[in-house]
Design a protein around this motif. Sequence first.
Motif, PDB file in Angstrom:
ATOM      1  N   VAL A   1       0.865  -1.109   0.000  1.00 20.95           N
ATOM      2  CA  VAL A   1       0.000   0.000   0.000  1.00 20.95           C
ATOM      3  C   VAL A   1       0.917   1.176   0.000  1.00 20.95           C
ATOM      4  O   VAL A   1       1.984   1.096   0.536  1.00 20.95           O
ATOM      5  N   VAL A   2       0.464   2.206  -0.549  1.00 23.32           N
ATOM      6  CA  VAL A   2       1.247   3.423  -0.447  1.00 23.32           C
ATOM      7  C   VAL A   2       0.956   4.007   0.925  1.00 23.32           C
ATOM      8  O   VAL A   2      -0.197   4.215   1.282  1.00 23.32           O
ATOM      9  N   ARG A   3       1.991   4.223   1.711  1.00 21.56           N
ATOM     10  CA  ARG A   3       1.801   4.863   3.021  1.00 21.56           C
ATOM     11  C   ARG A   3       1.622   6.354   2.797  1.00 21.56           C
ATOM     12  O   ARG A   3       2.333   6.957   2.009  1.00 21.56           O
ATOM     13  N   THR A   4       0.658   6.922   3.493  1.00 26.01           N
ATOM     14  CA  THR A   4       0.402   8.356   3.354  1.00 26.01           C
ATOM     15  C   THR A   4       0.515   9.036   4.709  1.00 26.01           C
ATOM     16  O   THR A   4       0.498   8.381   5.744  1.00 26.01           O
ATOM     17  N   LYS A   5       0.599  10.338   4.651  1.00 26.91           N
ATOM     18  CA  LYS A   5       0.514  11.102   5.893  1.00 26.91           C
ATOM     19  C   LYS A   5      -0.870  10.866   6.487  1.00 26.91           C
ATOM     20  O   LYS A   5      -1.820  10.599   5.751  1.00 26.91           O
ATOM     21  N   PRO A   6      -0.999  10.979   7.793  1.00 27.44           N
ATOM     22  CA  PRO A   6      -2.323  10.799   8.404  1.00 27.44           C
ATOM     23  C   PRO A   6      -3.350  11.754   7.805  1.00 27.44           C
ATOM     24  O   PRO A   6      -3.059  12.922   7.550  1.00 27.44           O
ATOM     25  N   GLN A   7      -4.531  11.242   7.553  1.00 27.28           N
ATOM     26  CA  GLN A   7      -5.676  11.988   7.032  1.00 27.28           C
ATOM     27  C   GLN A   7      -5.441  12.542   5.627  1.00 27.28           C
ATOM     28  O   GLN A   7      -6.086  13.496   5.219  1.00 27.28           O
ATOM     29  N   HIS A   8      -4.526  11.943   4.861  1.00 29.26           N
ATOM     30  CA  HIS A   8      -4.282  12.346   3.477  1.00 29.26           C
ATOM     31  C   HIS A   8      -4.697  11.260   2.488  1.00 29.26           C
ATOM     32  O   HIS A   8      -4.495  11.417   1.289  1.00 29.26           O
ATOM     33  N   GLU A   9      -5.263  10.154   2.985  1.00 31.55           N
ATOM     34  CA  GLU A   9      -5.527   9.002   2.131  1.00 31.55           C
ATOM     35  C   GLU A   9      -6.442   9.351   0.959  1.00 31.55           C
ATOM     36  O   GLU A   9      -6.111   9.048  -0.203  1.00 31.55           O
ATOM     37  N   ILE A  10      -7.570   9.965   1.221  1.00 30.15           N
ATOM     38  CA  ILE A  10      -8.565  10.240   0.186  1.00 30.15           C
ATOM     39  C   ILE A  10      -8.041  11.286  -0.801  1.00 30.15           C
ATOM     40  O   ILE A  10      -8.161  11.125  -2.020  1.00 30.15           O
ATOM     41  N   LYS A  11      -7.419  12.336  -0.303  1.00 36.10           N
ATOM     42  CA  LYS A  11      -6.872  13.371  -1.182  1.00 36.10           C
ATOM     43  C   LYS A  11      -5.753  12.806  -2.064  1.00 36.10           C
ATOM     44  O   LYS A  11      -5.674  13.121  -3.251  1.00 36.10           O
ATOM     45  N   THR A  12      -4.896  11.992  -1.493  1.00 31.02           N
ATOM     46  CA  THR A  12      -3.810  11.386  -2.263  1.00 31.02           C
ATOM     47  C   THR A  12      -4.377  10.467  -3.341  1.00 31.02           C
ATOM     48  O   THR A  12      -3.916  10.488  -4.485  1.00 31.02           O
ATOM     49  N   ALA A  13      -5.378   9.668  -2.999  1.00 28.73           N
ATOM     50  CA  ALA A  13      -6.008   8.767  -3.969  1.00 28.73           C
ATOM     51  C   ALA A  13      -6.624   9.564  -5.115  1.00 28.73           C
ATOM     52  O   ALA A  13      -6.477   9.200  -6.291  1.00 28.73           O
ATOM     53  N   GLN A  14      -7.289  10.668  -4.805  1.00 32.24           N
ATOM     54  CA  GLN A  14      -7.892  11.501  -5.849  1.00 32.24           C
ATOM     55  C   GLN A  14      -6.820  12.094  -6.764  1.00 32.24           C
ATOM     56  O   GLN A  14      -6.983  12.134  -7.982  1.00 32.24           O
ATOM     57  N   PHE A  15      -5.720  12.549  -6.187  1.00 33.29           N
ATOM     58  CA  PHE A  15      -4.623  13.108  -6.984  1.00 33.29           C
ATOM     59  C   PHE A  15      -4.059  12.049  -7.932  1.00 33.29           C
ATOM     60  O   PHE A  15      -3.826  12.321  -9.117  1.00 33.29           O
ATOM     61  N   LEU A  16      -3.836  10.834  -7.417  1.00 28.35           N
ATOM     62  CA  LEU A  16      -3.276   9.762  -8.242  1.00 28.35           C
ATOM     63  C   LEU A  16      -4.245   9.342  -9.345  1.00 28.35           C
ATOM     64  O   LEU A  16      -3.821   9.043 -10.461  1.00 28.35           O
ATOM     65  N   GLU A  17      -5.543   9.319  -9.046  1.00 29.30           N
ATOM     66  CA  GLU A  17      -6.532   8.991 -10.075  1.00 29.30           C
ATOM     67  C   GLU A  17      -6.502  10.020 -11.204  1.00 29.30           C
ATOM     68  O   GLU A  17      -6.575   9.662 -12.375  1.00 29.30           O
ATOM     69  N   LYS A  18      -6.397  11.293 -10.845  1.00 31.08           N
ATOM     70  CA  LYS A  18      -6.315  12.345 -11.862  1.00 31.08           C
ATOM     71  C   LYS A  18      -5.052  12.201 -12.709  1.00 31.08           C
ATOM     72  O   LYS A  18      -5.028  12.608 -13.865  1.00 31.08           O
ATOM     73  N   ALA A  19      -4.006  11.614 -12.126  1.00 28.18           N
ATOM     74  CA  ALA A  19      -2.756  11.395 -12.853  1.00 28.18           C
ATOM     75  C   ALA A  19      -2.823  10.131 -13.709  1.00 28.18           C
ATOM     76  O   ALA A  19      -1.838   9.769 -14.365  1.00 28.18           O
ATOM     77  N   GLY A  20      -3.965   9.437 -13.706  1.00 27.62           N
ATOM     78  CA  GLY A  20      -4.138   8.260 -14.547  1.00 27.62           C
ATOM     79  C   GLY A  20      -3.689   6.950 -13.930  1.00 27.62           C
ATOM     80  O   GLY A  20      -3.516   5.959 -14.631  1.00 27.62           O
ATOM     81  N   ILE A  21      -3.510   6.913 -12.617  1.00 27.93           N
ATOM     82  CA  ILE A  21      -3.084   5.702 -11.927  1.00 27.93           C
ATOM     83  C   ILE A  21      -4.307   5.047 -11.292  1.00 27.93           C
ATOM     84  O   ILE A  21      -5.142   5.726 -10.692  1.00 27.93           O
ATOM     85  N   GLU A  22      -4.405   3.720 -11.436  1.00 22.92           N
ATOM     86  CA  GLU A  22      -5.527   3.011 -10.826  1.00 22.92           C
ATOM     87  C   GLU A  22      -5.283   2.915  -9.321  1.00 22.92           C
ATOM     88  O   GLU A  22      -4.258   2.404  -8.876  1.00 22.92           O
ATOM     89  N   VAL A  23      -6.249   3.433  -8.555  1.00 25.55           N
ATOM     90  CA  VAL A  23      -6.109   3.539  -7.105  1.00 25.55           C
ATOM     91  C   VAL A  23      -7.329   2.933  -6.433  1.00 25.55           C
ATOM     92  O   VAL A  23      -8.439   3.038  -6.937  1.00 25.55           O
ATOM     93  N   PHE A  24      -7.104   2.316  -5.288  1.00 20.70           N
ATOM     94  CA  PHE A  24      -8.215   1.826  -4.473  1.00 20.70           C
ATOM     95  C   PHE A  24      -7.984   2.312  -3.047  1.00 20.70           C
ATOM     96  O   PHE A  24      -7.010   1.950  -2.410  1.00 20.70           O
ATOM     97  N   CYS A  25      -8.873   3.172  -2.590  1.00 23.49           N
ATOM     98  CA  CYS A  25      -8.846   3.683  -1.224  1.00 23.49           C
ATOM     99  C   CYS A  25     -10.177   3.302  -0.581  1.00 23.49           C
ATOM    100  O   CYS A  25     -11.163   4.028  -0.706  1.00 23.49           O
ATOM    101  N   PRO A  26     -10.227   2.134   0.074  1.00 23.84           N
ATOM    102  CA  PRO A  26     -11.502   1.715   0.662  1.00 23.84           C
ATOM    103  C   PRO A  26     -11.922   2.654   1.783  1.00 23.84           C
ATOM    104  O   PRO A  26     -11.108   3.006   2.642  1.00 23.84           O
ATOM    105  N   VAL A  27     -13.181   3.086   1.741  1.00 28.58           N
ATOM    106  CA  VAL A  27     -13.693   4.011   2.748  1.00 28.58           C
ATOM    107  C   VAL A  27     -14.973   3.458   3.363  1.00 28.58           C
ATOM    108  O   VAL A  27     -15.675   2.646   2.759  1.00 28.58           O
ATOM    109  N   ILE A  28     -15.248   3.894   4.580  1.00 27.09           N
ATOM    110  CA  ILE A  28     -16.478   3.553   5.279  1.00 27.09           C
ATOM    111  C   ILE A  28     -17.098   4.844   5.810  1.00 27.09           C
ATOM    112  O   ILE A  28     -16.420   5.865   5.912  1.00 27.09           O
TER     113      ILE A  28
END
Length: 158
Positions: free
Chosen positions: A6-33
């Motif tokens: 998994v890509v380790r992220t700074k705390p509370q940056h998971e969703i923002k980082t996933a959105q940035f990577l998706e915009k860059a054309g990378i397939e990302v999965f950030c499971p949320v509840i």
Amino acid sequence: MPWYVVVRTKPQHEIKTAQFLEKAGIEVFCPVITEVRQWSDRKRKVTVPLFKSYIFVKIQEKDRNAIFNAPGVLGFLKWLQKPAIAKDDEIEAIRSWLNNDRLGDFQVNQLKEGDEVEIKSGKMTNKKAIVKEVGNKKLKLILNELGWTLTANIQDLV
């Protein structure tokens, strides 16, 4: 292409980082509840990552360094000095679980800590789990085979 766990992220940056990577054309999965959070004056539903500080990315080995262009990325989770990889069926099992797959046909009031249960339906069919905790509203299961601890709402199970 493998799913890198998994890509380790700074705390509370998971969703923002996933959105940035998706915009860059990378397939990302950030499971949320969705959780209900209580403040002194109100309750509110908030979307939070299932795995704190982690997201999954599906990329080729040669493109791994492109991940570091995203804000909040700290690195890859390592297993035996190599980036950890998740199988496609494990990612699908997480997706299925998040989409409310039933964990099995059993009576929650009969379960106690340490009991072993077998999941009877869904993507995790025939997986064995150990009951870690039985609460009034939640049930925690340990899936040793996958190295996961699942928390399920009891009302979804009965």
